[in-house]
Design a protein around this motif. Structure first.
Motif, PDB file in Angstrom:
ATOM      1  N   ARG A  86       0.848  -1.187   0.000  1.00  0.00           N
ATOM      2  CA  ARG A  86       0.000   0.000   0.000  1.00  0.00           C
ATOM      3  C   ARG A  86       0.881   1.233   0.000  1.00  0.00           C
ATOM      4  O   ARG A  86       1.914   1.258   0.647  1.00  0.00           O
ATOM      5  CB  ARG A  86      -0.867  -0.016   1.259  1.00  0.00           C
ATOM      6  CG  ARG A  86      -1.893   1.090   1.289  1.00  0.00           C
ATOM      7  CD  ARG A  86      -2.678   1.037   2.562  1.00  0.00           C
ATOM      8  NE  ARG A  86      -3.914   0.304   2.331  1.00  0.00           N
ATOM      9  CZ  ARG A  86      -4.759   0.000   3.291  1.00  0.00           C
ATOM     10  NH1 ARG A  86      -4.489   0.312   4.531  1.00  0.00           N
ATOM     11  NH2 ARG A  86      -5.869  -0.620   3.025  1.00  0.00           N
ATOM     12  N   ALA A 105      -0.344  -5.425  12.567  1.00  0.00           N
ATOM     13  CA  ALA A 105      -1.535  -6.273  12.456  1.00  0.00           C
ATOM     14  C   ALA A 105      -1.262  -7.512  11.605  1.00  0.00           C
ATOM     15  O   ALA A 105      -1.990  -8.495  11.685  1.00  0.00           O
ATOM     16  CB  ALA A 105      -2.695  -5.467  11.864  1.00  0.00           C
ATOM     17  N   GLY A 106      -0.206  -7.450  10.793  1.00  0.00           N
ATOM     18  CA  GLY A 106       0.159  -8.598   9.971  1.00  0.00           C
ATOM     19  C   GLY A 106      -0.810  -8.884   8.842  1.00  0.00           C
ATOM     20  O   GLY A 106      -0.915 -10.012   8.384  1.00  0.00           O
ATOM     21  N   CYS A 107      -1.523  -7.881   8.387  1.00  0.00           N
ATOM     22  CA  CYS A 107      -2.557  -8.107   7.374  1.00  0.00           C
ATOM     23  C   CYS A 107      -2.120  -7.692   5.971  1.00  0.00           C
ATOM     24  O   CYS A 107      -2.944  -7.595   5.074  1.00  0.00           O
ATOM     25  CB  CYS A 107      -3.838  -7.380   7.751  1.00  0.00           C
ATOM     26  SG  CYS A 107      -3.634  -5.596   7.901  1.00  0.00           S
ATOM     27  N   LEU A 108      -0.817  -7.457   5.774  1.00  0.00           N
ATOM     28  CA  LEU A 108      -0.335  -7.013   4.474  1.00  0.00           C
ATOM     29  C   LEU A 108       0.521  -8.088   3.806  1.00  0.00           C
ATOM     30  O   LEU A 108       1.239  -8.817   4.464  1.00  0.00           O
ATOM     31  CB  LEU A 108       0.548  -5.755   4.628  1.00  0.00           C
ATOM     32  CG  LEU A 108      -0.114  -4.501   5.112  1.00  0.00           C
ATOM     33  CD1 LEU A 108       0.938  -3.410   5.296  1.00  0.00           C
ATOM     34  CD2 LEU A 108      -1.183  -4.041   4.150  1.00  0.00           C
ATOM     35  N   ARG A 109       0.437  -8.127   2.504  1.00  0.00           N
ATOM     36  CA  ARG A 109       1.378  -8.928   1.727  1.00  0.00           C
ATOM     37  C   ARG A 109       2.304  -7.922   1.056  1.00  0.00           C
ATOM     38  O   ARG A 109       1.874  -7.174   0.188  1.00  0.00           O
ATOM     39  CB  ARG A 109       0.647  -9.771   0.702  1.00  0.00           C
ATOM     40  CG  ARG A 109       1.613 -10.621  -0.072  1.00  0.00           C
ATOM     41  CD  ARG A 109       0.879 -11.536  -1.002  1.00  0.00           C
ATOM     42  NE  ARG A 109       1.886 -12.279  -1.748  1.00  0.00           N
ATOM     43  CZ  ARG A 109       1.654 -13.348  -2.419  1.00  0.00           C
ATOM     44  NH1 ARG A 109       0.442 -13.833  -2.453  1.00  0.00           N
ATOM     45  NH2 ARG A 109       2.608 -13.953  -3.058  1.00  0.00           N
ATOM     46  N   ARG A 127       0.928   0.470  12.053  1.00  0.00           N
ATOM     47  CA  ARG A 127      -0.211  -0.320  12.561  1.00  0.00           C
ATOM     48  C   ARG A 127      -0.542  -1.470  11.612  1.00  0.00           C
ATOM     49  O   ARG A 127      -0.834  -2.582  12.042  1.00  0.00           O
ATOM     50  CB  ARG A 127      -1.423   0.577  12.782  1.00  0.00           C
ATOM     51  CG  ARG A 127      -1.335   1.377  14.078  1.00  0.00           C
ATOM     52  CD  ARG A 127      -2.660   2.061  14.408  1.00  0.00           C
ATOM     53  NE  ARG A 127      -2.864   3.272  13.620  1.00  0.00           N
ATOM     54  CZ  ARG A 127      -2.323   4.451  13.917  1.00  0.00           C
ATOM     55  NH1 ARG A 127      -1.545   4.576  14.959  1.00  0.00           N
ATOM     56  NH2 ARG A 127      -2.568   5.499  13.166  1.00  0.00           N
ATOM     57  N   LEU A 128      -0.514  -1.205  10.313  1.00  0.00           N
ATOM     58  CA  LEU A 128      -0.785  -2.259   9.331  1.00  0.00           C
ATOM     59  C   LEU A 128       0.252  -3.371   9.424  1.00  0.00           C
ATOM     60  O   LEU A 128      -0.087  -4.558   9.361  1.00  0.00           O
ATOM     61  CB  LEU A 128      -0.804  -1.675   7.913  1.00  0.00           C
ATOM     62  CG  LEU A 128      -1.987  -0.779   7.578  1.00  0.00           C
ATOM     63  CD1 LEU A 128      -1.730  -0.041   6.267  1.00  0.00           C
ATOM     64  CD2 LEU A 128      -3.263  -1.596   7.484  1.00  0.00           C
TER      65      LEU A 128
END
Length: 76
Positions: free
Chosen positions: A49, A65-69, A61-62
């Protein structure tokens, strides 16, 4: 995957090269080479992103949270 700089072909003919940008941060010729490879479409950066620098806290924060590739990219 890449192991210690070695090129290991993947199942789909993909070859990965290990690059750790902070290690090369002052090597302008290397950074310019990476830029050219990306512009030519031979290198695909894994940017998850793109956010303006003012939103660096959101980028952290992203990541937490571990929600990114891939990694967030900050623009200045």
């Amino acid at each position: 995957m890449s192991r210690h700089g070695a090129q290991v072909p993947g199942d789909r003919g993909i070859v990965a090269h290990s690059t750790f940008v902070p290690r090369s941060a002052r090597e302008h010729a290397e950074l310019d080479r990476l830029r050219r490879l990306a512009e030519e479409g031979r290198l695909t950066p894994r940017g998850a992103r793109v956010l303006p620098a003012e939103r660096a806290a959101d980028a952290h924060r992203l990541l937490e949270a571990g929600c990114l590739r891939g990694r967030p990219v900050l623009t200045f």
